[in-house]
Design an enzyme around this catalytic site. Structure first.
Site, short mmCIF file in Angstrom:
data_model
loop_
_atom_site.label_atom_id
_atom_site.label_comp_id
_atom_site.label_asym_id
_atom_site.label_seq_id
_atom_site.Cartn_x
_atom_site.Cartn_y
_atom_site.Cartn_z
N GLN A 97 18.28 23.32 -34.57
CA GLN A 97 18.16 24.10 -34.91
C GLN A 97 17.69 25.34 -33.74
O GLN A 97 17.77 25.92 -33.68
CB GLN A 97 18.33 24.16 -36.01
N ASN A 98 16.28 24.77 -33.30
CA ASN A 98 15.40 25.89 -32.69
C ASN A 98 15.31 26.15 -31.47
O ASN A 98 16.50 25.04 -30.57
CB ASN A 98 13.70 25.19 -33.34
N ILE A 99 14.98 26.88 -31.11
CA ILE A 99 15.75 27.13 -29.35
C ILE A 99 14.87 27.52 -28.29
O ILE A 99 14.59 27.32 -26.90
CB ILE A 99 16.35 29.20 -29.41
N HIS A 115 21.45 25.35 -31.55
CA HIS A 115 21.32 26.89 -30.70
C HIS A 115 21.09 27.62 -29.78
O HIS A 115 20.57 29.07 -29.85
CB HIS A 115 20.88 27.51 -32.70
N GLY A 181 11.88 20.54 -41.61
CA GLY A 181 11.75 21.94 -41.37
C GLY A 181 12.49 22.26 -41.80
O GLY A 181 12.61 23.35 -41.19
N THR A 182 13.42 21.39 -42.67
CA THR A 182 14.90 23.02 -42.19
C THR A 182 15.64 22.18 -43.48
O THR A 182 15.09 21.25 -43.68
CB THR A 182 16.25 22.49 -40.95
#
Length: 249
Positions: A97-99, A115, A181-182
């Protein structure tokens, strides 16, 4: 150690879902944090299509700050452990989910960014037109090849997630699912676990794992930089993916 796996389909497939928690250990603040970049920038003013239409200069300025933060950050032990596991012959797919590009900089080769990617720009009229940003940022007047303003290559709140169907296919192929981490609280990412095979074990690595983990998910209440390398050491020694009970006690 040499890999015992000689063909792609013989290798155990680890699918890793990562979120802001893994990058936070590299110094990249999450939008839920009470300090840092997001503290003075409400989401609706910098991370929505409406914000872009209302004040594109403010949005571009904010993402230039985020881009600078990402460039200063370095992969941590969790990123490096996942890359090392792949180098040992395991099949590792990362859905993040990290950019940021910390997984890639650590050496991981199969990374899907749900994302978007902060170090790329894209056309505001054609999302297929994307441009790398090896340095600098985006300014008003920077145009795509169709003559339209460039925008950050990120998925804003309220926008569709174009890679979600591909992410579902990857999760469905997992022999073991690792969530790092989510909390998977944001849709549609929250539904990814529903696409895993019924016999595929799932492990959550997070300091709040005891609270966050859904029923049936194995909990490892550690920081990513501690928990992920510990799991990778077990898997590398065994040559297979499994849930080591001694580590989880």
């Amino acid at each position: 150690m040499a890999s015992q796996f000689t063909r792609e389909h013989d290798r155990p497939h680890l699918v890793v879902l990562t979120g802001a928690g893994i990058s936070a250990e590299s110094g990249i603040q999450t939008f839920r944090a009470g300090d840092g970049l997001w503290a003075d920038h409400p989401i609706e003013e910098v991370a929505t299509p409406e914000a872009w239409r209302r004040d594109p200069q403010r949005v571009l300025r904010f993402y230039d700050q985020r881009r600078d933060q990402v460039r200063r950050a370095r992969p941590n032990a969790a990123h490096k452990a996942l890359a090392a596991l792949e180098q040992q012959g395991f099949r590792v797919s990362i859905v993040t989910q990290n950019i940021d590009d910390l997984h890639e900089r650590a050496g991981s080769r199969h990374v899907l960014h749900l994302h978007g990617e902060i170090l790329k720009a894209r056309s505001s009229v054609d999302p297929r037109m994307r441009y790398p940003l090896p340095r600098g940022g985006i300014a008003l007047g920077d145009l795509c090849d169709k003559g339209s303003q460039l925008r950050p290559d990120v998925v804003w709140f309220g926008e569709a997630v174009p890679h979600f169907p591909e992410a579902c296919e990857i999760v469905a192929e997992a022999d073991l699912l690792l969530v790092v981490g989510t909390s998977l609280a944001v849709m549609p990412a929250a539904s990814l676990l529903d696409h895993a095979a019924l016999d595929a074990p799932c492990v959550l690595v997070d300091p709040e794992a005891e609270v966050l983990a859904a029923p049936g998910v194995t909990r490892l209440s550690r920081l990513a930089g501690e928990g992920v390398p510990a799991l990778v050491r077990h898997w590398t020694r065994a040559g297979r993916l499994w849930v080591p009970e001694t580590l989880l006690e």
